[in-house]
Design a protein around this motif. Structure first.
Motif, mmCIF file in Angstrom:
data_model
loop_
_atom_site.group_PDB
_atom_site.id
_atom_site.type_symbol
_atom_site.label_atom_id
_atom_site.label_comp_id
_atom_site.label_asym_id
_atom_site.label_seq_id
_atom_site.Cartn_x
_atom_site.Cartn_y
_atom_site.Cartn_z
ATOM 1 N N VAL A 99 -19.173 -50.393 -56.120
ATOM 2 C CA VAL A 99 -19.396 -51.247 -55.046
ATOM 3 C C VAL A 99 -17.885 -51.110 -54.364
ATOM 4 C CG1 VAL A 99 -19.443 -53.745 -54.280
ATOM 5 C CG2 VAL A 99 -21.282 -52.738 -55.802
ATOM 6 N N VAL A 159 -27.491 -49.817 -56.119
ATOM 7 C CA VAL A 159 -27.062 -50.492 -54.955
ATOM 8 C C VAL A 159 -27.953 -49.941 -53.997
ATOM 9 C CG1 VAL A 159 -25.188 -50.963 -53.441
ATOM 10 C CG2 VAL A 159 -24.671 -51.036 -55.767
ATOM 11 N N ILE A 215 -23.977 -52.825 -47.374
ATOM 12 C CA ILE A 215 -24.645 -53.519 -48.663
ATOM 13 C C ILE A 215 -25.610 -54.511 -48.192
ATOM 14 C CG2 ILE A 215 -24.138 -54.462 -50.784
ATOM 15 C CD1 ILE A 215 -21.451 -52.894 -50.840
#
Length: 184
Positions: free
Chosen positions: A11, A158, A175
């Motif tokens: 991330v 993700v 995201i």
């Protein structure tokens, strides 16, 4: 160990690349080995939690080979490398003998055409692909929907979505909010 720390490195890299699609593409081509190891552990835990029947084999698309190798190791399953490219995928039929339930691994799920073609090819060889694992899913694309037509469940570490420009945001890829708050 919780899953969130396993995703935090990926991330962090991803946040540095967003919102530009070109930067995300470049990032996905050069992920460090440690990130692939963490992603495979996260995805293995997700698969154990959500897949009701055991899997027999991991099939790796060429772009997902690094992730697939680590995931096959964690899951203790044999690895089959899918060769070729769109419309001409090759899978060694001997590698699928007596392995009726497969997991397909791709680095990134976008349009889903390659993944769909490989699922159909594997099914023709007696292996039903039940799940897809990938590091990243571009959720505003059609990949997940194409795979669901075959009953294939997608598991992305993700998910990112493309959003239009607004007064608060310049637009591009972000995201998704499905990610636990501590990792956004």
């Amino acid at each position: 160990m919780t899953e969130q720390p396993l995703l935090s490195g990926f991330v962090t890299y991803l946040q540095a690349a967003l919102p530009d699609a070109g930067h995300v593409d470049k990032l996905m081509l050069g992920l460090p080995d440690k990130v692939y190891t963490d992603l495979s552990q996260h995805l293995a835990a997700e698969l154990h939690r959500t897949t009701p029947e055991p899997l027999d084999v991991v099939l790796a698309l060429p772009d997902g080979l690094k992730l697939a190798e680590r995931l096959a190791e964690v899951l203790r399953l044999p690895l089959v490398r899918v060769q070729g490219r769109g419309g001409a995928w090759k899978i060694d039929p001997q590698m699928l003998l007596n392995r009726p339930r497969g997991l397909l691994v791709s680095r990134e799920l976008v349009g889903g055409v390659a993944e769909l073609e490989v699922c159909v090819r594997a099914q023709g060889l007696g292996c039903e692909v039940r799940s897809l694992a990938c590091a990243l899913e571009r959720s505003t694309e059609q990949g997940r929907h194409r795979l669901l037509q075959l009953g294939v469940q997608s598991h992305a570490a993700v998910q990112i979505a493309q959003v239009p420009a607004t007064a608060q945001h310049s637009g591009g890829w972000i995201i998704e909010r499905r990610l636990p708050r501590g990792l956004r």
